[in-house]
Design a protein around this motif. Structure first.
Motif, short mmCIF file in Angstrom:
data_model
loop_
_atom_site.label_atom_id
_atom_site.label_comp_id
_atom_site.label_asym_id
_atom_site.label_seq_id
_atom_site.Cartn_x
_atom_site.Cartn_y
_atom_site.Cartn_z
N THR A 3 8.11 111.23 67.88
CA THR A 3 8.47 109.81 67.87
C THR A 3 8.18 108.97 68.28
N THR A 4 7.98 108.18 69.24
CA THR A 4 8.26 107.30 69.91
C THR A 4 9.12 106.04 69.47
N PRO A 5 10.54 105.81 70.51
CA PRO A 5 11.32 105.29 69.94
C PRO A 5 10.93 103.36 69.38
N ASP A 69 8.91 90.00 79.46
CA ASP A 69 8.58 91.05 79.51
C ASP A 69 7.41 92.00 79.15
N ASP A 70 6.44 92.83 80.12
CA ASP A 70 4.95 93.54 79.92
C ASP A 70 5.60 94.40 78.74
N PRO A 71 5.34 94.49 77.24
CA PRO A 71 5.15 94.74 76.46
C PRO A 71 5.45 96.14 76.58
N GLY A 72 4.51 96.81 77.45
CA GLY A 72 3.61 97.84 78.41
C GLY A 72 4.48 98.91 79.14
N ASN A 73 5.42 98.42 79.92
CA ASN A 73 6.74 98.85 80.44
C ASN A 73 7.33 98.52 79.42
N ILE A 74 8.56 98.21 79.19
CA ILE A 74 8.72 98.76 77.80
C ILE A 74 8.41 99.76 76.86
N THR A 75 7.33 100.21 76.39
CA THR A 75 7.02 101.13 75.91
C THR A 75 6.70 103.23 76.57
N THR A 76 6.68 102.22 77.61
CA THR A 76 6.42 103.67 78.79
C THR A 76 8.15 103.76 78.96
N PHE A 311 16.71 101.28 83.65
CA PHE A 311 16.08 100.08 82.85
C PHE A 311 15.84 99.26 83.97
N ILE A 312 17.27 98.86 84.24
CA ILE A 312 17.03 98.14 85.28
C ILE A 312 16.22 98.77 87.24
N ASP A 313 16.34 99.65 86.85
CA ASP A 313 15.64 100.46 88.29
C ASP A 313 14.39 100.68 88.04
N TYR A 314 13.87 101.25 86.68
CA TYR A 314 12.52 101.04 86.46
C TYR A 314 11.70 99.80 87.02
N MET A 315 12.58 99.23 86.09
CA MET A 315 11.40 97.50 86.90
C MET A 315 11.66 97.48 88.23
N LEU A 316 12.93 98.00 88.73
CA LEU A 316 11.82 97.95 89.97
C LEU A 316 11.46 98.49 91.01
N GLU A 317 10.85 99.15 90.01
CA GLU A 317 9.75 100.15 90.89
C GLU A 317 8.30 99.56 91.13
N PRO A 318 7.35 99.36 92.70
CA PRO A 318 6.75 98.64 92.69
C PRO A 318 5.43 98.08 91.25
N GLU A 319 5.08 99.67 91.25
CA GLU A 319 3.96 99.55 90.17
C GLU A 319 4.10 98.68 88.90
N VAL A 320 5.78 99.26 88.31
CA VAL A 320 5.88 98.65 86.84
C VAL A 320 6.06 97.40 87.17
N SER A 321 6.89 96.45 88.86
CA SER A 321 6.72 95.21 88.72
C SER A 321 6.27 94.53 88.51
N PHE A 322 4.40 96.00 89.08
CA PHE A 322 3.26 94.69 89.58
C PHE A 322 3.49 93.72 87.90
#
Length: 387
Positions: A3-5, A69-76, A311-322
């Motif tokens: 299940t998704t958290p 924050d973009d909810p889609g990013n959090i879900t991913t 989490f912070i590192d993930y948010m610094l990925e270019p596609e996530v950041s865009f």
């Protein structure tokens, strides 16, 4: 079956994507922050943070601004098995009061303070020093948005979003070219009298006068502050229709003002909602204006450090950041955002990505011995405008 958290965001029910985080700032009231820290003397002990051991925790607690924050990013991100919970606050003062009162036992891991508050928070033991080697994507942040004056070496924070301040005007009413803060004052006291809106931020408002007169925006000089108060209260305030940080998002489409001091990303929102966006112009005023930055930081006493860094590192990925840029309408400072915007039919990119020459002349706000005075100036202006 896996299940998704859960993703829980405890945000005010009235919050919407149209009311941006910057617009929700009701003023630069740092006096409240200073009061909240008065009990945080260096000789009092804060709870220790957990130790990094390379094992991702199954939960992460984030204390941030509502709908930021973009909810889609959090879900991913949560697909790695980490449940993310967001709680929200409405001001830096509220954040500081919470962390100061709990002394490292707030339960929060990641927080999102505005950069100018980092010195105050770090000096009072509210922040964990960052281990930048845990952020492999730190190098994705453009050099211009690292190593800020309020956090040399990114010891406590990294860029989340940044923007600047300028003004929007109705070119059907104000027909002369507009470039500077001096032009703003001339229009506000002339053709745009009683049709002008200012922000509710004392530093931003006083910076109009300082910028128009070639004065350091962070001046503590008494003569400068006296001159600012004299003009802003006795002259400019009498021409102001409203002090409202959300004015531009509705003021452009509804045409309730002809001149509005505003944050660049919020002007974009207003123009996107307008039936005649071509009638409105936005100015990055000379000689300078604010460069504000909200930051990722780790709270003292954080218990989920591995998840926080991940989490912070993930948010610094270019596609996530865009996706963050597209959702919030403000630049993240990560490399390649303008190119991604161009490739994705991003509307009005010039309002999110100022030219390099504009960024180079912007000034970061400071909390200093003049701060209390400019808060009082804004309060007097509001009272004068209402009289």
């Amino acid at each position: 079956m896996a299940t998704t958290p859960d993703f829980r965001a405890l945000i005010p029910t009235g919050s919407t994507a149209r009311i941006t985080r910057r617009a929700l700032l009701s003023g630069f009231v740092v006096l409240g922050a200073a009061g909240a820290l008065s009990a945080c003397s260096p000789n009092k002990t804060f709870a220790a943070s957990a130790k990094l051991d390379g094992v991702m925790e199954n939960k992460l607690n984030i204390y941030s601004w509502g709908d930021y924050d973009d909810p889609g990013n959090i879900t991913t991100f949560m697909k790695n098995g980490t449940t993310v919970q967001f709680d929200s606050y409405g001001s830096n003062e509220e954040l500081i009061a919470k962390l100061g009162a709990t002394r490292g036992t707030s339960g929060y891991d990641i927080i999102v303070p505005t950069g100018s508050y980092i010195p105050m928070m770090s000096q009072n033991g509210l922040l964990e020093e960052l281990q930048l080697d845990q952020l492999k994507n730190f190098e994705n942040i453009e050099p211009l948005y690292r190593n800020q004056s309020w956090d040399p070496g990114n010891k406590y924070s990294v860029c989340k979003n940044w923007g600047t301040t300028g003004y929007a005007y109705d070119a059907r009413v104000i027909t002369t070219p507009m470039e500077s803060w001096a032009d703003f004052l001339e229009a506000a006291t002339g053709v745009a009298s009683k049709k002008t809106a200012l922000l509710e931020d004392s530093w931003e408002v006083c910076s109009i006068y300082f910028g128009a007169h070639g004065i350091d925006l962070n001046t503590t000089n008494k003569a400068d502050l006296d001159a600012c108060e004299e003009y802003m209260v006795k002259t400019l305030a009498t021409h102001i229709k409203a002090f409202n940080s959300t004015a531009v998002t509705s003021g452009i489409p509804e045409e309730t003002f002809v001149l509005m001091q505003a944050f660049n990303g919020d002007v974009r929102l207003g123009m996107q909602e307008s039936d005649s966006p071509e009638s409105w112009k936005f100015v990055y005023p000379t000689p300078t204006a604010n460069i504000w930055m909200d930051t990722w930081a780790i709270a003292k006493g954080a218990q989920n450090l591995d998840a926080a860094y991940a989490f912070i590192d993930y948010m610094l990925e270019p596609e996530v950041s865009f996706r963050e840029v597209d959702y919030m309408g403000y630049n993240t400072g990560v490399v390649g955002m303008a190119d991604l915007a161009a490739a994705n039919d991003f509307e009005l990119p010039e309002l999110v990505f100022p030219p390099d020459e504009v960024v180079a002349r912007l000034t970061a706000s400071e909390i200093n011995s003049g701060t209390e005075r400019i808060v009082k100036i804004l309060n007097r202006m509001m009272a004068q405008a209402a009289s």
